[in-house]
Design an enzyme around this catalytic site. Structure first.
Site, PDB file in Angstrom:
ATOM      1  N   GLY A 204       0.844  -1.204   0.000  1.00  0.00           N
ATOM      2  CA  GLY A 204       0.000   0.000   0.000  1.00  0.00           C
ATOM      3  C   GLY A 204       0.870   1.241   0.000  1.00  0.00           C
ATOM      4  O   GLY A 204       0.680   2.147   0.806  1.00  0.00           O
TER       5      GLY A 204
ATOM      6  N   GLY B 126      -1.177   8.233   1.019  1.00  0.00           N
ATOM      7  CA  GLY B 126      -1.468   8.289   2.455  1.00  0.00           C
ATOM      8  C   GLY B 126      -0.307   7.819   3.319  1.00  0.00           C
ATOM      9  O   GLY B 126       0.859   8.174   3.089  1.00  0.00           O
ATOM     10  N   TYR B 127      -0.652   7.007   4.310  1.00  0.00           N
ATOM     11  CA  TYR B 127       0.352   6.571   5.283  1.00  0.00           C
ATOM     12  C   TYR B 127       1.401   5.627   4.696  1.00  0.00           C
ATOM     13  O   TYR B 127       2.545   5.604   5.151  1.00  0.00           O
ATOM     14  CB  TYR B 127      -0.354   5.915   6.475  1.00  0.00           C
ATOM     15  CG  TYR B 127      -0.879   6.929   7.458  1.00  0.00           C
ATOM     16  CD1 TYR B 127      -0.070   7.975   7.902  1.00  0.00           C
ATOM     17  CD2 TYR B 127      -2.170   6.841   7.969  1.00  0.00           C
ATOM     18  CE1 TYR B 127      -0.536   8.907   8.823  1.00  0.00           C
ATOM     19  CE2 TYR B 127      -2.632   7.780   8.895  1.00  0.00           C
ATOM     20  CZ  TYR B 127      -1.801   8.811   9.310  1.00  0.00           C
ATOM     21  OH  TYR B 127      -2.249   9.740  10.217  1.00  0.00           O
TER      22      TYR B 127
ATOM     23  N   TYR C 179     -17.009   4.218  13.426  1.00  0.00           N
ATOM     24  CA  TYR C 179     -15.701   3.620  13.123  1.00  0.00           C
ATOM     25  C   TYR C 179     -15.361   2.459  14.078  1.00  0.00           C
ATOM     26  O   TYR C 179     -15.558   1.293  13.752  1.00  0.00           O
ATOM     27  CB  TYR C 179     -14.595   4.696  13.117  1.00  0.00           C
ATOM     28  CG  TYR C 179     -13.354   4.157  12.434  1.00  0.00           C
ATOM     29  CD1 TYR C 179     -13.125   4.395  11.087  1.00  0.00           C
ATOM     30  CD2 TYR C 179     -12.444   3.343  13.114  1.00  0.00           C
ATOM     31  CE1 TYR C 179     -12.028   3.842  10.436  1.00  0.00           C
ATOM     32  CE2 TYR C 179     -11.348   2.795  12.476  1.00  0.00           C
ATOM     33  CZ  TYR C 179     -11.138   3.049  11.148  1.00  0.00           C
ATOM     34  OH  TYR C 179     -10.065   2.485  10.515  1.00  0.00           O
TER      35      TYR C 179
ATOM     36  N   VAL D  31      -6.497  13.273   6.107  1.00  0.00           N
ATOM     37  CA  VAL D  31      -7.323  13.161   4.917  1.00  0.00           C
ATOM     38  C   VAL D  31      -6.589  12.244   3.937  1.00  0.00           C
ATOM     39  O   VAL D  31      -5.439  12.504   3.586  1.00  0.00           O
ATOM     40  CB  VAL D  31      -7.546  14.536   4.255  1.00  0.00           C
ATOM     41  CG1 VAL D  31      -8.531  14.403   3.101  1.00  0.00           C
ATOM     42  CG2 VAL D  31      -8.036  15.536   5.268  1.00  0.00           C
TER      43      VAL D  31
HETATM   44  P1  NAD Z   1      -4.855   5.311   1.104  1.00  0.00           P
HETATM   45  O1  NAD Z   1      -6.157   5.151   0.413  1.00  0.00           O
HETATM   46  O2  NAD Z   1      -4.169   6.640   1.042  1.00  0.00           O
HETATM   47  O3  NAD Z   1      -3.804   4.204   0.573  1.00  0.00           O
HETATM   48  C1  NAD Z   1      -4.156   2.875   0.389  1.00  0.00           C
HETATM   49  C2  NAD Z   1      -3.062   2.132  -0.341  1.00  0.00           C
HETATM   50  O4  NAD Z   1      -3.492   0.775  -0.536  1.00  0.00           O
HETATM   51  C3  NAD Z   1      -2.735   2.697  -1.743  1.00  0.00           C
HETATM   52  O5  NAD Z   1      -1.344   2.589  -1.950  1.00  0.00           O
HETATM   53  C4  NAD Z   1      -3.459   1.720  -2.669  1.00  0.00           C
HETATM   54  O6  NAD Z   1      -2.902   1.624  -3.983  1.00  0.00           O
HETATM   55  C5  NAD Z   1      -3.260   0.433  -1.897  1.00  0.00           C
HETATM   56  N1  NAD Z   1      -4.187  -0.626  -2.267  1.00  0.00           N
HETATM   57  C6  NAD Z   1      -5.528  -0.670  -2.129  1.00  0.00           C
HETATM   58  N2  NAD Z   1      -6.014  -1.846  -2.580  1.00  0.00           N
HETATM   59  C7  NAD Z   1      -4.966  -2.575  -3.005  1.00  0.00           C
HETATM   60  C8  NAD Z   1      -4.799  -3.862  -3.574  1.00  0.00           C
HETATM   61  N3  NAD Z   1      -5.827  -4.673  -3.777  1.00  0.00           N
HETATM   62  N4  NAD Z   1      -3.551  -4.239  -3.919  1.00  0.00           N
HETATM   63  C9  NAD Z   1      -2.475  -3.433  -3.741  1.00  0.00           C
HETATM   64  N5  NAD Z   1      -2.561  -2.220  -3.169  1.00  0.00           N
HETATM   65  C10 NAD Z   1      -3.787  -1.790  -2.820  1.00  0.00           C
HETATM   66  O7  NAD Z   1      -5.109   4.863   2.620  1.00  0.00           O
HETATM   67  P2  NAD Z   1      -4.587   5.378   4.048  1.00  0.00           P
HETATM   68  O8  NAD Z   1      -5.605   6.292   4.626  1.00  0.00           O
HETATM   69  O9  NAD Z   1      -3.166   5.788   3.989  1.00  0.00           O
HETATM   70  O10 NAD Z   1      -4.732   4.026   4.890  1.00  0.00           O
HETATM   71  C11 NAD Z   1      -3.654   3.134   5.088  1.00  0.00           C
HETATM   72  C12 NAD Z   1      -3.830   2.448   6.428  1.00  0.00           C
HETATM   73  O11 NAD Z   1      -3.747   3.434   7.468  1.00  0.00           O
HETATM   74  C13 NAD Z   1      -5.197   1.749   6.599  1.00  0.00           C
HETATM   75  O12 NAD Z   1      -5.010   0.565   7.312  1.00  0.00           O
HETATM   76  C14 NAD Z   1      -5.976   2.753   7.426  1.00  0.00           C
HETATM   77  O13 NAD Z   1      -7.008   2.146   8.189  1.00  0.00           O
HETATM   78  C15 NAD Z   1      -4.863   3.285   8.329  1.00  0.00           C
HETATM   79  N6  NAD Z   1      -5.182   4.571   8.965  1.00  0.00           N
HETATM   80  C16 NAD Z   1      -5.668   5.617   8.235  1.00  0.00           C
HETATM   81  C17 NAD Z   1      -6.014   6.799   8.890  1.00  0.00           C
HETATM   82  C18 NAD Z   1      -6.549   7.982   8.133  1.00  0.00           C
HETATM   83  O14 NAD Z   1      -7.038   8.927   8.778  1.00  0.00           O
HETATM   84  N7  NAD Z   1      -6.450   8.002   6.808  1.00  0.00           N
HETATM   85  C19 NAD Z   1      -5.833   6.912  10.274  1.00  0.00           C
HETATM   86  C20 NAD Z   1      -5.289   5.838  10.977  1.00  0.00           C
HETATM   87  C21 NAD Z   1      -4.976   4.666  10.318  1.00  0.00           C
END
Ligand code: NAD
Length: 394
Positions: free
Chosen positions: A49, A53-54, A236, A275
């Site tokens: 991933g 994002g993260y 959530y 976000v």
């Molecule tokens: P994001 O949507 O920015 O990124 C998701 C990533 O997953 C991308 O790189 C995407 O290409 C990849 N991805 C999705 N489906 C895929 C697949 N089938 N195969 C390969 N890659 C795939 O998401 P994010 O918000 O950065 O979330 C990442 C993690 O952080 C999650 O577990 C989320 O719950 C956690 N998180 C997010 C937040 C928030 O506020 N955004 C807060 C705390 C924790």
């Protein structure tokens, strides 16, 4: 072509090639200036991933902060002559090109991380290019998962449990605060959400790496979760997503056991609300985030995604770090979001916020700006009236 944002609900269907690259550059510059504390901490890092994002921030800290070789996996859409790519596709290109400029190994495999075929490809790439991995970051966020053993396509839901939830939300484009009634999930929807966003796939990845002896001694793995404030719990933490995240906690325990043979460590890290493409889709969260950002900015504790992950790496993931763990063994870096002073103020504003006073009580403008940035828009120094080739980042 000239690329402008085209927003449909909580998604932008265009992405700006140069804007995305500039956004990646901003994050690299931050880490280059602040993240040197983690230099040498990791050698070979796998980020599942990695494109937004993260996950992207983790890859940037691992690569440009730690100096690690990074292998990334993401699911992004390539551009055509007259259609832009998904933002993550440009982010990956930008990351690879900046890494190459600094002589840093960076390879990205684009495809379905839930599939056995992708696992095979990753294992083969590690064997050919890297040897062993010392950090696996699990940062997938997806609405669907085709199960590799049954081929069944599971869809996740973002719903409360038990009964209809009446709660406040905001229409991000219109800025209108309103009450919504969210229907509770069925048992099948809960089970599907756990299958998509729970810990099974993380376990499959670690099992595959262990089976091929591709994890270095003392290797670490971290998966990201969100718990947040009581204000968002009904949708959530106490909803379908919370069930999936509880399963991630279960998986963390299982993986921890399996890693004992190599002296490794598996942790779930609890991160702050930001976000992202994933979080913008969750009802209620944009309103909570708008209030939260305003209060954290007023109190001077707001962190951008890259700052937060840099803090995770330098204070929690480095070897010998004194980890801030909760009773369930999770790493907590959501301490600033959950600080008493921040939450008390957000909770004071929550019942009174409405469409009229939102600009004063909340930071919807900041939320919108962060949303556009994900797609490469609103980045300083980028000429958005200039012609760009959607197939190139420069
Ligand atoms: P994001 O949507 O920015 O990124 C998701 C990533 O997953 C991308 O790189 C995407 O290409 C990849 N991805 C999705 N489906 C895929 C697949 N089938 N195969 C390969 N890659 C795939 O998401 P994010 O918000 O950065 O979330 C990442 C993690 O952080 C999650 O577990 C989320 O719950 C956690 N998180 C997010 C937040 C928030 O506020 N955004 C807060 C705390 C924790």
């Amino acid at each position: 072509m000239i690329v402008k944002p085209r927003i449909r609900g909580f998604i932008c269907t265009t992405a700006h090639p140069r804007g995305c690259a500039a956004h990646v550059d901003q994050q690299i510059n931050y880490v280059t200036e602040h993240g040197t504390a983690s230099r040498g901490a990791f050698q070979n890092v796998l980020v599942l991933g990695c494109s937004g994002g993260y996950g992207l921030a983790s890859r940037i800290v691992a690569g440009f902060g730690c100096g690690a070789k990074t292998l990334g996996v993401s699911f992004e859409k390539a551009p055509t002559e007259n259609k832009t790519a998904s933002a993550g596709w440009y982010n990956n290109k930008a990351f690879e090109s900046r890494a190459a400029q600094q002589g840093l190994y960076a390879k990205t495999l684009d495809g379905d991380a839930f599939s056995d075929a992708m696992r095979e490809q990753v294992l083969a790439t590690i064997k050919a290019d890297l040897g062993k991995i010392d950090l696996v970051v699990y940062s997938l966020a997806s609405p669907v998962r085709q199960h590799p053993k049954t081929d069944v396509l599971h869809r996740s839901s973002i719903k409360p449990l038990g009964e209809v939830l009446d709660i406040k939300t905001v229409h991000v484009e219109k800025g209108e605060v309103s009450a919504v009634a969210l229907e509770p999930a069925t048992e099948q929807e809960i089970a599907d959400t756990v299958t998509v966003m729970g810990g099974e796939d993380w376990e499959y990845w670690i099992d595959a790496l262990l089976a091929e002896d591709l994890l270095a001694p003392n290797a670490k793995t971290v998966a990201y979760t969100y718990i947040g404030s009581e204000l968002t719990w009904p949708i959530y933490w106490e909803g379908t997503l919370g069930k999936a995240k509880a399963d991630l906690d279960r998986a963390s325990g299982e993986i921890q056991q399996k890693l004992q043979s190599i002296g490794g460590d598996a942790r779930v890290a609890v991160l702050k609300a930001i976000v992202s493409q994933a979080s913008a889709a969750i009802p209620v969260v944009p309103l909570y985030a708008a209030l939260l950002f305003r209060v954290m900015k007023e109190q001077g504790s707001h962190e951008e995604c890259i700052e937060h992950i840099e803090r995770l790496f330098t204070t929690q993931l480095l070897s010998g770090a004194h980890m801030r763990l909760d009773d369930s063994g999770r790493i907590r870096v959501d301490d600033l979001e959950l600080a008493e002073t921040v939450q008390a103020e957000v909770k004071r504003r929550w019942p009174v916020v409405d469409t009229q006073n939102l600009p004063e009580l909340g930071d919807l403008a900041g939320f919108r700006a962060d949303f556009l940035k994900i797609f490469g828009f609103g980045i300083e120094g980028v000429d958005y009236d200039a012609e760009v080739d959607p197939q190139r980042i420069s």
